[in-house]
Design a protein around this motif. Structure first.
Motif, short mmCIF file in Angstrom:
data_model
loop_
_atom_site.label_atom_id
_atom_site.label_comp_id
_atom_site.label_asym_id
_atom_site.label_seq_id
_atom_site.Cartn_x
_atom_site.Cartn_y
_atom_site.Cartn_z
N ASN A 13 0.31 8.40 -1.33
CA ASN A 13 -1.04 8.16 -1.82
C ASN A 13 -1.66 9.46 -2.33
O ASN A 13 -2.29 9.50 -3.40
N GLN A 14 -1.48 10.53 -1.57
CA GLN A 14 -1.99 11.84 -2.00
C GLN A 14 -1.29 12.30 -3.27
O GLN A 14 -1.92 12.82 -4.20
N THR A 15 0.02 12.07 -3.35
CA THR A 15 0.77 12.45 -4.54
C THR A 15 0.27 11.68 -5.76
O THR A 15 0.04 12.25 -6.83
N TRP A 16 0.09 10.38 -5.61
CA TRP A 16 -0.37 9.54 -6.72
C TRP A 16 -1.76 9.95 -7.17
O TRP A 16 -2.10 9.87 -8.36
N HIS A 17 -2.57 10.41 -6.25
CA HIS A 17 -3.93 10.84 -6.58
C HIS A 17 -3.96 12.20 -7.26
O HIS A 17 -4.64 12.40 -8.27
N ASP A 18 -3.19 13.17 -6.72
CA ASP A 18 -3.27 14.56 -7.19
C ASP A 18 -2.29 14.90 -8.30
O ASP A 18 -2.59 15.73 -9.16
N ASP A 19 -1.10 14.29 -8.27
CA ASP A 19 -0.04 14.68 -9.22
C ASP A 19 0.90 13.50 -9.44
O ASP A 19 2.02 13.47 -8.92
N PRO A 20 0.48 12.49 -10.22
CA PRO A 20 1.27 11.26 -10.38
C PRO A 20 2.71 11.50 -10.82
O PRO A 20 3.62 10.78 -10.40
N LYS B 92 0.84 -1.19 0.00
CA LYS B 92 0.00 0.00 0.00
C LYS B 92 0.88 1.24 0.00
O LYS B 92 1.91 1.29 0.68
#
Length: 244
Positions: free
Chosen positions: A36-43, A30
């Motif tokens: 996780n926030q980075t992958w969601h907002d700005d991969p 995980k």
């Protein structure tokens, strides 16, 4: 209910069976809270972050007793962990420490995971290498030498410190969430001078996206400084006894 006669899944090419074995035996990793926030907002930013950790891994390759300060969720820290003998991580926010411990994997144990605020004092232990990525820009300028001084106090006399931060020039183009809390971004020249107060030798590199270079510092998106040869506090170097 699982049918006992069900044939386990297989891949068409044998070399990919390892994927299914890991999925079955270990499960799927995980992302940590921050990644996780980075992958969601700005991969794309995740790629930049991983490249910075790879730089640290190459610089500290084979070293024992390495410490990451301000580790956040420590998800990319495994890149450094793969290269060094023993990696410990710390952060001043217990939320991140709890997140790290909740995702601990038997095959990738950290030597230590602990909460510590470097402004309160030196990290416990004696470290061959210390690194702090995206931390110093969050430290008020009037407190940066206390922060760096406490890190130096925990370094082995032959140890080195790596500091990474967004350049001052990059802030005009940074997203609002990237700039949040940034109170101390510096130019390449400023970061070199800051580090030189604590180390006899300082090397500074530039990064643009994932690319590391030694080009024109004012065009750098990100800066990485390596301090070698820790200095004693000025009063001690001159023979006196002083405090940072």
């Amino acid at each position: 209910m699982t049918n006992s006669n069900t044939v386990p899944p297989t891949t068409k090419e044998a070399q990919y069976q390892r994927l299914l074995d890991i999925d079955d035996q270990v499960g799927r990793s995980k992302l940590g809270l921050m990644m996780n926030q980075t992958w969601h907002d700005d991969p794309r930013r995740l790629g930049f972050t991983l490249a910075r950790y790879k730089f640290v891994a190459k610089m500290f390759d084979g070293w024992d007793e390495v410490l990451e300060v301000g580790c956040g969720d420590a998800f990319p820290s495994r890149i450094v962990q793969q290269a060094v003998k023993r990696l410990s991580v710390c952060d001043f926010d217990q939320t991140f420490i709890d997140d790290i411990n909740s995702r601990a994997e038997v095959d990738w144990p950290f030597a230590g995971v602990f909460r510590h605020d470097v402004l309160d004092g030196p990290p416990p232990g004696r470290w061959r290498g210390i690194y702090a990525l995206d931390v110093l820009e969050h430290i008020q300028p009037e407190l940066q030498h206390r922060f760096l001084g406490h890190l130096v106090d925990s370094l082995d006399p032959q140890g080195s410190l790596i500091i990474g931060m967004p350049s001052l020039e990059s802030q005009a183009y940074a997203s609002p969430i990237s700039k949040e809390g940034h109170v101390n971004c510096q130019t390449l020249e400023q970061l070199r001078a800051t580090m030189a107060e604590h180390f006899h030798t300082v090397f500074v590199f530039s990064m643009n996206d994932e690319v590391l270079h030694v080009g024109y510092g004012r065009m750098a998106q990100y800066l990485l400084a390596i301090g070698c040869g820790p200095r004693c506090p000025p009063a001690l170097e001159s023979g006196g006894a002083g405090n940072r």
